[in-house]
Design a protein around this motif. Structure first.
Motif, PDB file in Angstrom:
ATOM      1  N   VAL A 179       0.844  -1.203   0.000  1.00 12.41           N
ATOM      2  CA  VAL A 179       0.000   0.000   0.000  1.00 12.41           C
ATOM      3  C   VAL A 179       0.876   1.249   0.000  1.00 12.41           C
ATOM      4  O   VAL A 179       0.638   2.216  -0.731  1.00 12.41           O
ATOM      5  CB  VAL A 179      -0.936  -0.007   1.245  1.00 12.41           C
ATOM      6  N   ARG A 180       1.945   1.210   0.787  1.00 11.40           N
ATOM      7  CA  ARG A 180       2.821   2.387   0.878  1.00 11.40           C
ATOM      8  C   ARG A 180       3.549   2.630  -0.444  1.00 11.40           C
ATOM      9  O   ARG A 180       3.730   3.774  -0.866  1.00 11.40           O
ATOM     10  CB  ARG A 180       3.794   2.224   2.040  1.00 11.40           C
ATOM     11  N   ALA A 181       3.943   1.549  -1.098  1.00  5.81           N
ATOM     12  CA  ALA A 181       4.637   1.704  -2.389  1.00  5.81           C
ATOM     13  C   ALA A 181       3.704   2.328  -3.424  1.00  5.81           C
ATOM     14  O   ALA A 181       4.105   3.198  -4.197  1.00  5.81           O
ATOM     15  CB  ALA A 181       5.148   0.355  -2.872  1.00  5.81           C
ATOM     16  N   LEU A 182       2.450   1.903  -3.386  1.00  3.34           N
ATOM     17  CA  LEU A 182       1.473   2.443  -4.335  1.00  3.34           C
ATOM     18  C   LEU A 182       1.224   3.936  -4.072  1.00  3.34           C
ATOM     19  O   LEU A 182       1.155   4.748  -4.994  1.00  3.34           O
ATOM     20  CB  LEU A 182       0.165   1.653  -4.203  1.00  3.34           C
ATOM     21  N   ARG A 183       1.147   4.289  -2.781  1.00  5.20           N
ATOM     22  CA  ARG A 183       0.962   5.703  -2.428  1.00  5.20           C
ATOM     23  C   ARG A 183       2.138   6.536  -2.927  1.00  5.20           C
ATOM     24  O   ARG A 183       1.960   7.618  -3.485  1.00  5.20           O
ATOM     25  CB  ARG A 183       0.881   5.857  -0.899  1.00  5.20           C
ATOM     26  N   ARG A 184       3.357   6.035  -2.682  1.00  2.61           N
ATOM     27  CA  ARG A 184       4.558   6.763  -3.124  1.00  2.61           C
ATOM     28  C   ARG A 184       4.568   6.917  -4.640  1.00  2.61           C
ATOM     29  O   ARG A 184       4.866   7.992  -5.158  1.00  2.61           O
ATOM     30  CB  ARG A 184       5.777   5.969  -2.698  1.00  2.61           C
ATOM     31  N   LEU A 185       4.180   5.840  -5.332  1.00  3.94           N
ATOM     32  CA  LEU A 185       4.151   5.863  -6.801  1.00  3.94           C
ATOM     33  C   LEU A 185       3.214   6.972  -7.285  1.00  3.94           C
ATOM     34  O   LEU A 185       3.572   7.790  -8.143  1.00  3.94           O
ATOM     35  CB  LEU A 185       3.702   4.502  -7.343  1.00  3.94           C
ATOM     36  N   LYS A 186       2.021   7.014  -6.685  1.00  2.00           N
ATOM     37  CA  LYS A 186       1.035   8.029  -7.099  1.00  2.00           C
ATOM     38  C   LYS A 186       1.546   9.438  -6.808  1.00  2.00           C
ATOM     39  O   LYS A 186       1.359  10.348  -7.607  1.00  2.00           O
ATOM     40  CB  LYS A 186      -0.298   7.780  -6.397  1.00  2.00           C
ATOM     41  N   GLU A 187       2.181   9.587  -5.632  1.00  2.00           N
ATOM     42  CA  GLU A 187       2.736  10.889  -5.241  1.00  2.00           C
ATOM     43  C   GLU A 187       3.762  11.363  -6.272  1.00  2.00           C
ATOM     44  O   GLU A 187       3.726  12.511  -6.724  1.00  2.00           O
ATOM     45  CB  GLU A 187       3.501  10.696  -3.927  1.00  2.00           C
ATOM     46  N   LEU A 188       4.663  10.446  -6.658  1.00  2.00           N
ATOM     47  CA  LEU A 188       5.716  10.792  -7.616  1.00  2.00           C
ATOM     48  C   LEU A 188       5.112  11.095  -8.977  1.00  2.00           C
ATOM     49  O   LEU A 188       5.488  12.070  -9.627  1.00  2.00           O
ATOM     50  CB  LEU A 188       6.740   9.653  -7.717  1.00  2.00           C
ATOM     51  N   GLN A 189       4.145  10.262  -9.391  1.00  8.00           N
ATOM     52  CA  GLN A 189       3.507  10.480 -10.705  1.00  8.00           C
ATOM     53  C   GLN A 189       2.792  11.829 -10.737  1.00  8.00           C
ATOM     54  O   GLN A 189       2.840  12.538 -11.741  1.00  8.00           O
ATOM     55  CB  GLN A 189       2.540   9.344 -11.017  1.00  8.00           C
ATOM     56  N   ALA A 190       2.160  12.193  -9.609  1.00 10.63           N
ATOM     57  CA  ALA A 190       1.453  13.479  -9.555  1.00 10.63           C
ATOM     58  C   ALA A 190       2.429  14.637  -9.733  1.00 10.63           C
ATOM     59  O   ALA A 190       2.051  15.716 -10.205  1.00 10.63           O
ATOM     60  CB  ALA A 190       0.711  13.609  -8.221  1.00 10.63           C
ATOM     61  N   LYS A 191       3.686  14.404  -9.335  1.00 10.56           N
ATOM     62  CA  LYS A 191       4.700  15.467  -9.501  1.00 10.56           C
ATOM     63  C   LYS A 191       5.361  15.376 -10.872  1.00 10.56           C
ATOM     64  O   LYS A 191       6.339  16.061 -11.142  1.00 10.56           O
ATOM     65  CB  LYS A 191       5.777  15.318  -8.427  1.00 10.56           C
TER      66      LYS A 191
END
Ligand code: DC
Length: 220
Positions: free
Chosen positions: A147-159
């Protein structure tokens, strides 16, 4: 009041901290930014993050008046600097160099513009256990690595940053291992912390549980 938020990478500490400072009007210190800034200095100078002397010097070089502003530097937010931060943070001399500033902030909280605040929210790995065992409110957030990896992925993609899920997941697992197995101030909940697994919780669910906890202690 001092609110200590500890937990693993991408467990939701920053999001919760933002909601709490909005609710209470407190000042915020992202202590991970201090370790990340030490990591960034070594990275920029092409130095080994496990070099004790170099890391200690980089930590001692951070000036108290600039520490609060480090959290705004986007250069510290990459996964690479996160890994450097995790390595320098295992060095006792680095932790010692950053300790006094964190405690002073907790007991004399100031906003980034220098104005005093009525309370402090600090997030990190050892706030409730080492930096501020006196904190009235101690919170510990965890979530599954996936779950944390997916959150980080989305955060990075949003940037707009290109990232690979599998790489993030293995970095997160490696960082968890290092942060929780190190000899000094390992990642663990204080005995009186509210421990929340945020894997299946929305940011609002987490905030509501924390507010209930604070009310339950008669502090609200
Ligand atoms: O929360 P973060 O990802 O920004 O933290 C970066 C690293 O810094 C993390 O892997 C462990 C370290 N850290 C620490 O040891 N103690 C703290 N209070 C905060 C962060």
């Amino acid at each position: 009041m001092i609110i200590a938020i500890d937990g693993s990478a991408a467990a939701g500490k920053g999001t919760l901290a933002q909601k709490l400072i909005k609710q209470f009007g407190y000042a915020y210190l992202d202590t991970g930014a201090l370790y990340r800034s030490v990591g960034l200095k070594l990275y920029e100078q092409k130095l080994d993050p496990t070099d004790v002397k170099a890391a200690q010097t980089a930590a001692l070089d951070l000036k108290a008046d600039e520490m609060l502003h480090l959290q705004m530097n986007p250069a510290i937010r990459t996964e690479e600097i996160g890994a450097y931060a995790s390595k320098v943070s295992a060095i006792p001399e680095v932790r010692q160099a950053l300790f006094d500033f964190q405690r002073r902030f907790a007991f004399h909280p100031v906003n980034t513009d220098g104005t005093p605040a009525p309370g402090a929210v600090l997030d990190g790995r050892d706030i409730g256990t080492v930096v501020c065992p006196e904190a009235e409110i101690k919170l510990f957030l965890k979530a599954s690595p996936e779950v944390r990896a997916l959150r980080r992925l989305k955060e990075l993609q949003a940037k707009g940053i290109c990232a690979i899920y599998d790489t993030i997941l293995s970095d997160i697992k490696e960082r968890d291992e290092r942060d929780s197995k190190r000899a000094v101030a390992p990642l663990k909940p204080a005995s009186d912390a509210l421990v929340l697994d945020t894997s299946e919780m929305s940011p609002d669910d987490v905030f509501a549980a924390v507010i209930d906890f604070i009310k339950g202690k008669g502090l609200m």
